[in-house]
Design an enzyme around this catalytic site. Sequence first.
Site, mmCIF file in Angstrom:
data_model
loop_
_atom_site.group_PDB
_atom_site.id
_atom_site.type_symbol
_atom_site.label_atom_id
_atom_site.label_comp_id
_atom_site.label_asym_id
_atom_site.label_seq_id
_atom_site.Cartn_x
_atom_site.Cartn_y
_atom_site.Cartn_z
ATOM 1 N N ASP A 118 2.530 3.186 2.879
ATOM 2 C CA ASP A 118 3.234 1.905 2.730
ATOM 3 C C ASP A 118 2.669 1.149 1.531
ATOM 4 O O ASP A 118 1.514 1.352 1.151
ATOM 5 C CB ASP A 118 3.014 1.022 3.965
ATOM 6 C CG ASP A 118 3.485 1.697 5.233
ATOM 7 O OD1 ASP A 118 4.411 2.514 5.168
ATOM 8 O OD2 ASP A 118 2.907 1.374 6.291
HETATM 9 N N1 URA Z 1 0.897 4.843 8.916
HETATM 10 C C1 URA Z 1 1.345 3.625 8.548
HETATM 11 O O1 URA Z 1 1.711 2.818 9.396
HETATM 12 N N2 URA Z 1 1.381 3.310 7.249
HETATM 13 C C2 URA Z 1 0.956 4.148 6.283
HETATM 14 O O2 URA Z 1 1.000 3.798 5.097
HETATM 15 C C3 URA Z 1 0.494 5.417 6.672
HETATM 16 C C4 URA Z 1 0.472 5.733 8.002
#
Ligand code: URA
Length: 289
Positions: A118
């Site tokens: 993310d």
């Molecule tokens: N899980 C998440 O919630 N976000 C990420 O970026 C990676 C794994």
Amino acid sequence: MVRPKGSEGHRASERMRLQKYLARAGLASRRACETIIVEGRVSVNGEVVTALGTKVGPTDEVRVDGEVVEPLAQQMTLMLHKPAGYVTTMDDPQGRPCVAELVPLSEHPSLYPIGRLDADTTGLLLFTTDGELGHGLLHPSHHVDKTYLAMVEGDPDPVALDRLRAGVELEDGMTAPASVELLDGAAREEAVAAIGDGPQASGNGRRHGGKRSRDALASGASYVRVRIHEGRKRQVRRMFEAIGHPVIALHRASFGPLVLGGTVRGEWRELTVDEVAALRRASGTDGSA
Ligand code: URA
């Protein structure tokens, strides 16, 4: 940002079977490449080749349906220490900062990220030009572990953590059992250092995290190490939301056999031959399967 001795680029000078060469170039799976060869669609130095045992190297010109396949000598696999504030895409139509700006795309135009983090997540993000490796690492059947350090609101009790361990119900189904550890002492300090400034951390000076996150920071947060092998969208954040302890900041510390280690935030380094070999074993693309 150095190419270490013994890096993947050096190893790619080996001769190898044509189907392996095509799969590594990202054309298709090794099995599908065998079919393409047998169908007479592949030429090596101008000659159509249908024999599966044919070996090729970096000086050979390989074409599929008349199109040149990018030489493997330029193949590259690297780890980036992703900062917060960058979206995992190679081109963002909305003009947001994206990870493509942080990796050597002009030298290796076919680099792509293996999975995604993310925008607000920091840590280990792998890139490769090797389609077979990238595909193998993401394939759910290979169960490649990813370890995250999560800074979460409040103080999750053992029952809540056990729910994560057993699997929690998300809108896209139950999660697989996870390894979960509430951190204290030196391990907590290490997590604090790895996560850095938490939701405020950013590679581009932007601020992250809303009022709720800042309030939680003020009232105390907990640090949890989570290891999962699935890779669903925002999975770790949704898992903690499901137990009532939303994530304030998230950092990926390892991917399969690789740990982020001392790679500086915002920088990348090419993997060594040994690291690529370990990834190949983890992804079932080392030819042993
Ligand atoms: N899980 C998440 O919630 N976000 C990420 O970026 C990676 C794994």
